[in-house]
Design a protein around this motif. Structure first.
Motif, PDB file in Angstrom:
ATOM      1  N   LEU A  77       0.390  -0.831  -0.207  1.00  0.00           N
ATOM      2  CA  LEU A  77      -0.165   0.292   0.099  1.00  0.00           C
ATOM      3  C   LEU A  77       0.936   1.478  -0.294  1.00  0.00           C
ATOM      4  CD1 LEU A  77      -2.783  -1.094   3.049  1.00  0.00           C
ATOM      5  CD2 LEU A  77      -2.436  -1.527  -0.153  1.00  0.00           C
ATOM      6  N   ALA A  78       0.778   1.828  -0.696  1.00  0.00           N
ATOM      7  CA  ALA A  78       1.265   3.356  -0.475  1.00  0.00           C
ATOM      8  C   ALA A  78       1.560   4.365   0.326  1.00  0.00           C
ATOM      9  CB  ALA A  78       0.463   4.532  -1.891  1.00  0.00           C
ATOM     10  N   SER A  79       2.503   4.753   0.432  1.00  0.00           N
ATOM     11  CA  SER A  79       2.269   5.839   1.687  1.00  0.00           C
ATOM     12  C   SER A  79       3.409   6.450   1.220  1.00  0.00           C
ATOM     13  CB  SER A  79       3.455   5.138   2.852  1.00  0.00           C
ATOM     14  OG  SER A  79       3.593   6.030   3.828  1.00  0.00           O
ATOM     15  N   ASP A  80       3.061   7.957   2.066  1.00  0.00           N
ATOM     16  CA  ASP A  80       4.042   9.343   1.405  1.00  0.00           C
ATOM     17  C   ASP A  80       5.401   8.647   2.423  1.00  0.00           C
ATOM     18  OD1 ASP A  80       2.619  10.590  -0.700  1.00  0.00           O
ATOM     19  OD2 ASP A  80       1.776  12.408   0.617  1.00  0.00           O
ATOM     20  N   ASP A  81       5.501   8.584   4.123  1.00  0.00           N
ATOM     21  CA  ASP A  81       6.435   8.315   4.326  1.00  0.00           C
ATOM     22  C   ASP A  81       6.280   6.882   5.334  1.00  0.00           C
ATOM     23  OD1 ASP A  81       7.040   8.407   6.727  1.00  0.00           O
ATOM     24  OD2 ASP A  81       7.178  10.535   6.618  1.00  0.00           O
ATOM     25  N   ALA A  82       6.796   6.223   4.784  1.00  0.00           N
ATOM     26  CA  ALA A  82       6.846   5.031   5.144  1.00  0.00           C
ATOM     27  C   ALA A  82       7.093   4.837   7.052  1.00  0.00           C
ATOM     28  CB  ALA A  82       7.858   3.445   4.645  1.00  0.00           C
ATOM     29  N   ASP A  83       8.262   5.256   7.292  1.00  0.00           N
ATOM     30  CA  ASP A  83       8.302   5.591   8.962  1.00  0.00           C
ATOM     31  C   ASP A  83       7.088   5.738   9.383  1.00  0.00           C
ATOM     32  OD1 ASP A  83      11.937   5.015   9.464  1.00  0.00           O
ATOM     33  OD2 ASP A  83      10.909   5.950   7.155  1.00  0.00           O
ATOM     34  N   GLU A  84       6.474   6.788   9.019  1.00  0.00           N
ATOM     35  CA  GLU A  84       5.874   7.604   9.732  1.00  0.00           C
ATOM     36  C   GLU A  84       4.182   6.575   9.801  1.00  0.00           C
ATOM     37  OE1 GLU A  84       2.298  10.895   8.501  1.00  0.00           O
ATOM     38  OE2 GLU A  84       4.121  12.120   9.556  1.00  0.00           O
ATOM     39  N   GLY A  93      -2.512  -1.238  16.614  1.00  0.00           N
ATOM     40  CA  GLY A  93      -2.112  -2.605  16.949  1.00  0.00           C
ATOM     41  C   GLY A  93      -2.069  -3.756  16.142  1.00  0.00           C
ATOM     42  N   GLY A  94      -1.117  -3.067  14.802  1.00  0.00           N
ATOM     43  CA  GLY A  94      -0.237  -3.874  13.712  1.00  0.00           C
ATOM     44  C   GLY A  94       0.721  -4.890  14.290  1.00  0.00           C
ATOM     45  N   THR A  95       1.555  -4.912  13.490  1.00  0.00           N
ATOM     46  CA  THR A  95       2.616  -5.180  13.639  1.00  0.00           C
ATOM     47  C   THR A  95       3.862  -4.916  12.259  1.00  0.00           C
ATOM     48  OG1 THR A  95       2.155  -7.161  15.340  1.00  0.00           O
ATOM     49  CG2 THR A  95       5.014  -6.623  14.028  1.00  0.00           C
ATOM     50  N   VAL A  96       4.966  -3.948  12.763  1.00  0.00           N
ATOM     51  CA  VAL A  96       5.550  -4.426  11.493  1.00  0.00           C
ATOM     52  C   VAL A  96       7.003  -5.232  11.572  1.00  0.00           C
ATOM     53  CG1 VAL A  96       7.653  -2.299  10.784  1.00  0.00           C
ATOM     54  CG2 VAL A  96       5.208  -1.854  11.750  1.00  0.00           C
ATOM     55  N   ALA A  97       6.750  -6.310  11.255  1.00  0.00           N
ATOM     56  CA  ALA A  97       8.130  -6.998  10.547  1.00  0.00           C
ATOM     57  C   ALA A  97       8.982  -6.866  10.600  1.00  0.00           C
ATOM     58  CB  ALA A  97       7.860  -8.575  10.333  1.00  0.00           C
ATOM     59  N   VAL A  98       9.287  -6.400   9.322  1.00  0.00           N
ATOM     60  CA  VAL A  98      10.895  -5.654   8.107  1.00  0.00           C
ATOM     61  C   VAL A  98      11.034  -3.877   8.186  1.00  0.00           C
ATOM     62  CG1 VAL A  98      12.239  -5.844   6.067  1.00  0.00           C
ATOM     63  CG2 VAL A  98      10.687  -8.003   7.461  1.00  0.00           C
ATOM     64  N   GLY A  99      11.728  -3.689   8.165  1.00  0.00           N
ATOM     65  CA  GLY A  99      11.993  -1.801   8.046  1.00  0.00           C
ATOM     66  C   GLY A  99      11.255  -1.113   9.488  1.00  0.00           C
ATOM     67  N   PRO A 100      11.023  -0.217   8.228  1.00  0.00           N
ATOM     68  CA  PRO A 100      10.921   0.660   8.027  1.00  0.00           C
ATOM     69  C   PRO A 100      12.633   0.646   6.790  1.00  0.00           C
ATOM     70  CG  PRO A 100       9.783   2.191   8.504  1.00  0.00           C
ATOM     71  CD  PRO A 100      10.692   1.124   9.461  1.00  0.00           C
ATOM     72  N   GLU A 105      17.849   2.874  -5.424  1.00  0.00           N
ATOM     73  CA  GLU A 105      16.866   4.522  -5.068  1.00  0.00           C
ATOM     74  C   GLU A 105      14.991   3.770  -5.417  1.00  0.00           C
ATOM     75  OE1 GLU A 105      19.263   5.355  -8.623  1.00  0.00           O
ATOM     76  OE2 GLU A 105      20.737   5.726  -7.639  1.00  0.00           O
ATOM     77  N   ALA A 106      15.122   2.940  -6.081  1.00  0.00           N
ATOM     78  CA  ALA A 106      13.448   2.923  -5.480  1.00  0.00           C
ATOM     79  C   ALA A 106      12.676   2.942  -4.519  1.00  0.00           C
ATOM     80  CB  ALA A 106      13.495   0.881  -5.538  1.00  0.00           C
ATOM     81  N   GLY A 107      12.777   2.736  -3.872  1.00  0.00           N
ATOM     82  CA  GLY A 107      11.958   3.371  -2.386  1.00  0.00           C
ATOM     83  C   GLY A 107      12.158   2.907  -0.959  1.00  0.00           C
ATOM     84  N   ARG A 108      11.258   3.318  -0.619  1.00  0.00           N
ATOM     85  CA  ARG A 108      11.550   2.788   1.384  1.00  0.00           C
ATOM     86  C   ARG A 108      10.580   1.801   1.598  1.00  0.00           C
ATOM     87  NH1 ARG A 108      14.530   3.644   4.911  1.00  0.00           N
ATOM     88  NH2 ARG A 108      14.003   4.450   7.123  1.00  0.00           N
ATOM     89  N   MET A 109      10.573   0.720   2.134  1.00  0.00           N
ATOM     90  CA  MET A 109       9.607  -0.077   2.194  1.00  0.00           C
ATOM     91  C   MET A 109       9.552  -0.725   3.913  1.00  0.00           C
ATOM     92  SD  MET A 109      10.980  -3.523   2.472  1.00  0.00           S
ATOM     93  CE  MET A 109       9.960  -4.806   1.678  1.00  0.00           C
ATOM     94  N   VAL A 122       4.460  -1.479   2.929  1.00  0.00           N
ATOM     95  CA  VAL A 122       4.020  -0.274   2.609  1.00  0.00           C
ATOM     96  C   VAL A 122       5.005   0.540   1.899  1.00  0.00           C
ATOM     97  CG1 VAL A 122       4.130   2.069   4.117  1.00  0.00           C
ATOM     98  CG2 VAL A 122       2.961  -0.225   5.017  1.00  0.00           C
ATOM     99  N   TRP A 123       4.757   1.154   0.803  1.00  0.00           N
ATOM    100  CA  TRP A 123       5.674   1.487   0.131  1.00  0.00           C
ATOM    101  C   TRP A 123       5.551   3.159  -0.387  1.00  0.00           C
ATOM    102  CZ3 TRP A 123      10.442  -0.370  -2.491  1.00  0.00           C
ATOM    103  CH2 TRP A 123      10.302   0.102  -3.477  1.00  0.00           C
ATOM    104  N   GLU A 124       6.889   3.714   0.166  1.00  0.00           N
ATOM    105  CA  GLU A 124       7.129   4.909  -0.110  1.00  0.00           C
ATOM    106  C   GLU A 124       8.028   5.216  -1.459  1.00  0.00           C
ATOM    107  OE1 GLU A 124       9.978   8.946   1.561  1.00  0.00           O
ATOM    108  OE2 GLU A 124       8.826   7.220   2.893  1.00  0.00           O
ATOM    109  N   ALA A 125       7.434   5.457  -2.097  1.00  0.00           N
ATOM    110  CA  ALA A 125       8.537   5.340  -4.232  1.00  0.00           C
ATOM    111  C   ALA A 125       9.357   6.781  -4.078  1.00  0.00           C
ATOM    112  CB  ALA A 125       7.161   5.598  -4.969  1.00  0.00           C
ATOM    113  N   ASP A 126      10.499   6.219  -4.296  1.00  0.00           N
ATOM    114  CA  ASP A 126      11.677   7.094  -5.356  1.00  0.00           C
ATOM    115  C   ASP A 126      11.174   6.778  -6.586  1.00  0.00           C
ATOM    116  OD1 ASP A 126      12.963   8.956  -5.759  1.00  0.00           O
ATOM    117  OD2 ASP A 126      14.707   8.224  -3.971  1.00  0.00           O
TER     118      ASP A 126
END
Length: 257
Positions: A77-84, A93-100, A105-109, A122-126
């Protein structure tokens, strides 16, 4: 659909699959959908992007031999800020298993799961904005979450991504549609105890095909399995199959095609 710009947050923008046998998996999807492949970012190990008529449609990566994860197609799912977004997922209540983490140079996930365990990305495109075409045969055209019930999980996706959750009025089924800016982008399907025990809540990607019955037979001939024979659904004619490593996906000939 062709996109040259970053997707609106909350919009499914990519599907990816992690497998043990990268070469064999490429052969399966090449024969089934006519995909070709080119190398993609190698930040999590060997990874290729699937192309259809030169347009990127999906990604396939190789798991380390000692990683025994469930093999499954994962929507991003697209995001403007993967960390946020990752912080919001944790707070809701969710879990972040990998990353961000950065994917070159593709983006941040990030790889995450909702409160009942369904995995999504979660995908923050570059440089890479995601699926370049959706609609022609061989492309991902829809994603549906199979879960216990839609009400509480719908609140999670609304809180994290701003989705508008529109229940589908039905006395017999628990359905809802996720909208972004008034446009339907994915669906939720509550099936209660009918969820497969070996998979639990999970996202399912639908791939367009010219002939569902023929494609389902071909998937089996190529080493996959038929989970649900072709049937008529709200969206068109559908079948559920797996690839040789067990990744579940749907074949669809969308209504009106």
């Amino acid at each position: 659909m062709t996109e040259a710009t970053r997707r609106t947050p909350g919009t499914p923008c990519w599907v990816s699959l992690m497998v043990h046998g990268l070469d064999a998996t490429q052969e399966f999807y090449r024969a089934l959908f006519g995909w070709e492949f080119e190398p993609g970012p190698q930040h999590l190990g060997p990874y290729v992007r699937a192309l259809l008529d030169g347009e990127e449609v999906a990604g396939i990566g190789q798991l380390p031999p000692d990683r025994h994860l469930r093999i499954a197609w994962t929507p991003y799912l697209a995001s403007d800020d993967a960390d946020e977004t990752a912080e919001s997922i944790r707070c809701c209540g969710g879990t972040v298993a990998v990353g961000p983490l950065d994917a070159g140079e593709a983006g941040r996930m990030a790889l995450c799961s909702d409160p009942v365990g369904a995995i999504f990305g979660v995908w923050e495109a570059d440089a890479h904005h995601g699926t370049a075409t959706a609609g022609p045969p061989g492309t991902p055209v829809w994603n549906e979450l199979l879960t216990y019930e839609t009400s509480s999980v719908g609140k999670f996706y609304r809180a994290v991504f701003g989705h508008e959750v529109e229940p589908v009025v039905s006395a017999d089924h628990d359905w809802a549609t996720l909208h972004v800016d008034g446009v339907p982008v994915a669906s939720l399907h509550g099936v209660g105890n009918a969820l497969p025990r070996d998979r639990g809540p999970h996202w399912m990607t639908y791939f367009e095909t010219v002939d569902v019955d023929t494609a389902a037979r071909l998937a089996v001939e190529l080493g996959g399995q038929l989970l649900r024979p072709p049937y008529e659904a709200r969206t068109g004619r559908v079948a559920q199959v797996t690839d040789p490593e067990g990744a579940v996906f749907a074949l669809v000939r969308s209504a009106g095609r």
